[in-house]
Design a protein around this motif. Structure first.
Motif, PDB file in Angstrom:
ATOM      1  N   GLU A   1       0.934  -1.253   0.060  1.00 34.44           N
ATOM      2  CA  GLU A   1      -0.146  -0.075  -0.142  1.00 34.44           C
ATOM      3  C   GLU A   1       1.027   1.086   0.369  1.00 34.44           C
ATOM      4  O   GLU A   1       0.448   2.222  -0.701  1.00 34.44           O
ATOM      5  N   ALA A   2       1.923   1.814   0.706  1.00 32.85           N
ATOM      6  CA  ALA A   2       2.864   2.184   1.050  1.00 32.85           C
ATOM      7  C   ALA A   2       2.856   2.786  -0.904  1.00 32.85           C
ATOM      8  O   ALA A   2       2.734   3.793  -1.164  1.00 32.85           O
ATOM      9  N   LEU A   3       3.883   1.682  -1.393  1.00 32.86           N
ATOM     10  CA  LEU A   3       4.647   1.606  -2.394  1.00 32.86           C
ATOM     11  C   LEU A   3       3.524   1.962  -3.024  1.00 32.86           C
ATOM     12  O   LEU A   3       3.756   2.999  -4.821  1.00 32.86           O
ATOM     13  N   ALA A   4       1.948   1.921  -3.842  1.00 37.69           N
ATOM     14  CA  ALA A   4       1.035   2.144  -4.142  1.00 37.69           C
ATOM     15  C   ALA A   4       1.187   4.212  -4.075  1.00 37.69           C
ATOM     16  O   ALA A   4       0.661   4.233  -5.180  1.00 37.69           O
ATOM     17  N   GLY A   5       0.771   4.176  -2.607  1.00 42.38           N
ATOM     18  CA  GLY A   5       0.386   5.357  -1.937  1.00 42.38           C
ATOM     19  C   GLY A   5       2.405   6.207  -3.007  1.00 42.38           C
ATOM     20  O   GLY A   5       1.866   7.831  -3.198  1.00 42.38           O
ATOM     21  N   ASP A   6       3.178   5.922  -3.400  1.00 41.32           N
ATOM     22  CA  ASP A   6       4.292   6.609  -3.261  1.00 41.32           C
ATOM     23  C   ASP A   6       4.389   6.362  -4.823  1.00 41.32           C
ATOM     24  O   ASP A   6       4.194   7.856  -5.686  1.00 41.32           O
ATOM     25  N   ALA A   7       3.916   5.829  -6.017  1.00 41.46           N
ATOM     26  CA  ALA A   7       3.039   5.663  -7.258  1.00 41.46           C
ATOM     27  C   ALA A   7       2.182   6.693  -7.374  1.00 41.46           C
ATOM     28  O   ALA A   7       2.325   7.064  -8.545  1.00 41.46           O
ATOM     29  N   PHE A   8       1.429   6.948  -6.687  1.00 41.23           N
ATOM     30  CA  PHE A   8       0.274   8.421  -7.115  1.00 41.23           C
ATOM     31  C   PHE A   8       0.557   9.214  -6.580  1.00 41.23           C
ATOM     32  O   PHE A   8       0.643   9.544  -7.316  1.00 41.23           O
ATOM     33  N   GLY A   9       1.716   9.717  -6.026  1.00 43.98           N
ATOM     34  CA  GLY A   9       2.052  10.616  -5.954  1.00 43.98           C
ATOM     35  C   GLY A   9       3.392  10.959  -6.778  1.00 43.98           C
ATOM     36  O   GLY A   9       3.139  12.497  -6.677  1.00 43.98           O
TER      37      GLY A   9
END
Length: 141
Positions: A22-30
């Motif tokens: 989920e943190a990787l996804a949040g980073d990618a979204f950012g």
């Protein structure tokens, strides 16, 4: 005394958790272009180990490893007025299939998560594969 090497990094590391994906996804979204992220509105990103049985049945999938991510909701291209009680649009990322795919590829896990996330957001907007590739390229730059 044993000499430390790059392989020792993996010696005591468990596989990435749901929270880490989920943190990787949040980073990618950012990293997505600002205008694109603003258009996403209140989209919710969730991570689960596998899709549930209803999703597998609905999509006619034989294995839970066949699905890396899923957009659930009403895409902006098909959306009218928001109805009371309507659930928010969601993107699901599936940890175990992602890890399995990652183990078979030369991509980093972060790149794979970003690719699947962008693809699923693309479904939200009704985008073509070419459009999604352009957004992904812009996010990398």
């Amino acid at each position: 005394m044993a000499r430390a090497n790059s392989h020792s990094f993996w010696q005591d590391r468990p596989s990435p958790s749901l929270d880490e994906i989920e943190a990787l996804a949040g980073d990618a979204f950012g990293t997505l272009p600002d205008a694109f992220r603003k258009l996403c509105g209140e989209i919710v990103i969730r991570v689960a180990d596998f899709p549930d049985e209803d999703v597998l049945d609905e999509m006619g999938l034989e294995s839970p490893y066949d699905l890396l991510g899923l957009f659930q909701g009403t895409g902006l291209a098909h959306r009218g007025h928001v109805q009371t009680g309507e659930l928010p649009n969601m993107i699901w990322l599936y940890r175990r299939p992602l890890l399995d795919f990652w183990a078979e590829s030369d991509d980093t896990l972060g790149h794979l998560v970003a690719h699947v996330l962008i693809h699923e957001i693309g479904h939200h907007f009704g985008m073509s594969d070419d459009d999604m590739e352009a957004i992904e390229a812009e996010a990398r730059d």
